[in-house]
Design a protein around this motif. Structure first.
Motif, short mmCIF file in Angstrom:
data_model
loop_
_atom_site.label_atom_id
_atom_site.label_comp_id
_atom_site.label_asym_id
_atom_site.label_seq_id
_atom_site.Cartn_x
_atom_site.Cartn_y
_atom_site.Cartn_z
N TYR A 238 -2.49 -6.68 4.11
CA TYR A 238 -2.54 -5.61 3.13
C TYR A 238 -3.20 -4.35 3.71
N GLY A 239 -4.26 -4.55 4.47
CA GLY A 239 -4.93 -3.41 5.07
C GLY A 239 -4.06 -2.69 6.07
N ALA A 240 -3.30 -3.45 6.88
CA ALA A 240 -2.42 -2.83 7.87
C ALA A 240 -1.32 -2.03 7.19
N ILE A 241 -0.82 -2.52 6.06
CA ILE A 241 0.21 -1.78 5.32
C ILE A 241 -0.37 -0.47 4.80
N ALA A 242 -1.58 -0.54 4.23
CA ALA A 242 -2.21 0.68 3.72
C ALA A 242 -2.39 1.71 4.82
N ARG A 243 -2.87 1.28 5.99
CA ARG A 243 -3.08 2.23 7.10
C ARG A 243 -1.76 2.78 7.60
N ALA A 244 -0.71 1.95 7.65
CA ALA A 244 0.59 2.42 8.12
C ALA A 244 1.16 3.48 7.21
N LEU A 245 0.78 3.45 5.92
CA LEU A 245 1.27 4.44 4.96
C LEU A 245 0.32 5.62 4.84
N GLY A 246 -0.70 5.67 5.69
CA GLY A 246 -1.64 6.78 5.65
C GLY A 246 -2.62 6.72 4.51
N LEU A 247 -2.86 5.51 3.98
CA LEU A 247 -3.81 5.33 2.87
C LEU A 247 -5.13 4.82 3.42
N TRP A 248 -6.15 5.68 3.38
CA TRP A 248 -7.43 5.34 3.98
C TRP A 248 -8.58 5.30 2.97
N PRO A 250 -11.06 4.51 -0.23
CA PRO A 250 -11.44 3.26 -0.91
C PRO A 250 -10.48 2.97 -2.07
N GLY A 251 -10.11 1.71 -2.23
CA GLY A 251 -9.16 1.34 -3.26
C GLY A 251 -7.72 1.32 -2.80
N SER A 252 -7.46 1.67 -1.53
CA SER A 252 -6.08 1.74 -1.04
C SER A 252 -5.41 0.38 -1.04
N VAL A 253 -6.14 -0.67 -0.67
CA VAL A 253 -5.54 -2.01 -0.65
C VAL A 253 -5.15 -2.43 -2.06
N ARG A 254 -5.97 -2.07 -3.04
CA ARG A 254 -5.64 -2.40 -4.43
C ARG A 254 -4.36 -1.69 -4.85
N ARG A 255 -4.19 -0.45 -4.42
CA ARG A 255 -2.96 0.28 -4.74
C ARG A 255 -1.76 -0.39 -4.10
N VAL A 256 -1.93 -0.85 -2.86
CA VAL A 256 -0.82 -1.52 -2.17
C VAL A 256 -0.44 -2.81 -2.88
N THR A 257 -1.43 -3.58 -3.32
CA THR A 257 -1.11 -4.85 -3.99
C THR A 257 -0.38 -4.60 -5.31
N ARG A 258 -0.76 -3.54 -6.04
CA ARG A 258 -0.04 -3.22 -7.27
C ARG A 258 1.40 -2.82 -6.96
N ALA A 259 1.60 -2.06 -5.86
CA ALA A 259 2.96 -1.66 -5.47
C ALA A 259 3.78 -2.88 -5.08
N VAL A 280 0.53 -10.30 3.68
CA VAL A 280 -0.34 -11.47 3.64
C VAL A 280 -1.81 -11.06 3.66
N SER A 281 -2.65 -11.99 3.25
CA SER A 281 -4.09 -11.76 3.24
C SER A 281 -4.72 -12.41 4.46
N ARG A 282 -5.61 -11.69 5.12
CA ARG A 282 -6.29 -12.25 6.29
C ARG A 282 -7.19 -13.42 5.89
N ALA A 283 -7.57 -13.44 4.62
CA ALA A 283 -8.47 -14.51 4.15
C ALA A 283 -7.71 -15.73 3.67
N ALA A 284 -6.37 -15.67 3.70
CA ALA A 284 -5.58 -16.78 3.15
C ALA A 284 -4.78 -17.51 4.22
N GLU A 285 -5.21 -17.42 5.46
CA GLU A 285 -4.58 -18.15 6.57
C GLU A 285 -3.08 -17.87 6.65
N GLY A 286 -2.74 -16.59 6.62
CA GLY A 286 -1.34 -16.21 6.81
C GLY A 286 -0.50 -16.26 5.56
N LEU A 287 -1.10 -16.46 4.40
CA LEU A 287 -0.37 -16.48 3.14
C LEU A 287 -0.72 -15.23 2.32
#
Length: 347
Positions: A238-248, A250-259, A280-287
């Motif tokens: 999720y974080g990599a997606i946010a950074r790839a879209l130029g979203l830096w 706070p709260g950017s990951v939450r916006r990505v998950t809603r999208a 995927v979530s880094r905390a969910a072992e690739g899920l």
């Protein structure tokens, strides 16, 4: 004399006034808390009501105001005071300014560290949007950055710089004193906004994720990015997606998950595999996170009875790969529903 103004992300009572040349060549950092005699710049600026503290370093004049003062009332008088002080024949900082005795080796080491961070952690993401950030110099712990390509003149450039770049640099280099953007954004090839007759104005910037005349939702941009991932990559955090879209910010990951949830509803309606399975979530072992599986169940597409979440996720990934292979074989390059999001360059 051209003067540009930058806000301070950490102190709303401080503004930085940037010149095109050093205030007083050869001087180090000068700090003033009043009208020091023999310092024309300090005398002129403290004559402006509301000015509380002044710090000058190279081309940057940092002005702090009192809490009750308003920048809207102060900016023009401050700019006029700076021009008047620099037009006089006296040294603007007088004898109060200390000579530049900074250790060049310390600044050189910090410059090398900043450039390494830019190349390793920041520019790869920004390059996908046609932009680049370079470090020109470091002076007594202040780093001077210049933005180019899609970042120059971009309306989202300061959000990117202050929201993500500054946070990354400060977390790695806590001794960094300040970050100054020396970019001439008015000279960018696509400065700030573009308008077409009869079309709603949109941000004309790769970093903002919209092409000229086309307003994309965040779910559209997330879909494009996930569809552009090579088969070998498969998934992205999720974080990599946010950074790839130029979203830096706070709260950017939450916006990505809603999208991502929006894309799941669209895919369920069209009977398509979930493109969100690639996030995927880094905390969910690739899920994906728990919300992915909960929404899949709510949409009637969740794991079959007796099927665990990993097996369901593997099945969705396989369906996505199969769909891509069938598109490639047919030569269409698009599946039903994707035509809603016409291609127009990087999102």
């Amino acid at each position: 004399m051209r003067i540009r103004v930058q806000v301070s992300p950490r102190d709303p009572d401080t503004l930085t006034f940037l010149l095109e040349a050093p205030v007083q060549p050869g001087a180090g950092v000068a700090r003033f808390d009043g009208r020091e005699a023999g310092a024309p710049l300090a005398e002129a600026l403290f004559a402006v009501p509301g000015v509380r503290h002044l710090e000058v370093a190279g081309v940057a004049i940092h002005v702090r105001k009192t809490a009750e003062a308003r920048w809207d009332d102060m900016k023009a008088p401050i700019a006029a005071a700076i021009r008047a002080a620099l037009a006089s024949r006296q040294a603007p900082l007088g004898d109060v300014a200390t000579p530049d005795t900074a250790d060049p080796a310390v600044d050189a080491r910090m410059l090398a560290a900043v450039r390494a961070l830019l190349e390793a952690c920041i520019n790869p993401s920004i390059a996908s949007h046609g932009g680049r950030i370079s470090a020109e110099r470091v002076t007594e712990g202040t780093v001077y950055l210049r933005m180019s390509g899609g970042c120059q003149g971009c309306a989202a450039s300061q959000l990117t710089l202050r929201g993500g770049v500054e946070r990354t640099l400060r977390s790695a280099l806590p001794e960094l004193r300040a970050i100054v953007d020396v970019t001439d954004h008015d000279a960018g090839s696509t400065p700030f906004y573009g308008r077409d007759p009869g079309v709603l104005s949109v941000l004309n910037s790769p970093l903002a994720g919209a092409a000229r005349g086309e307003a994309l939702t965040l779910s559209d941009r997330v879909r494009r990015h996930l569809e552009s991932l090579p088969s070998s990559a498969g998934t992205a955090s999720y974080g990599a997606i946010a950074r790839a879209l130029g979203l830096w910010m706070p709260g950017s990951v939450r916006r990505v998950t809603r999208a991502l949830e929006d894309t799941m509803r669209q895919d369920a309606h069209k009977g398509r595999p979930f493109i969100a399975a690639r996030a995927v979530s880094r905390a969910a072992e690739g899920l994906p996170g728990k919300g992915f599986f909960d929404l899949a169940r709510d949409l009637g597409r969740g794991p079959f009875p007796g099927e665990d979440e990993r097996a369901f996720h593997d099945r969705e990934i396989a369906r996505l790969a199969q769909t891509r292979d069938s598109e490639t074989a047919s030569g269409t390059g698009q599946r039903e529903g994707r035509e809603t999001f016409p291609e127009s360059g990087p999102a």
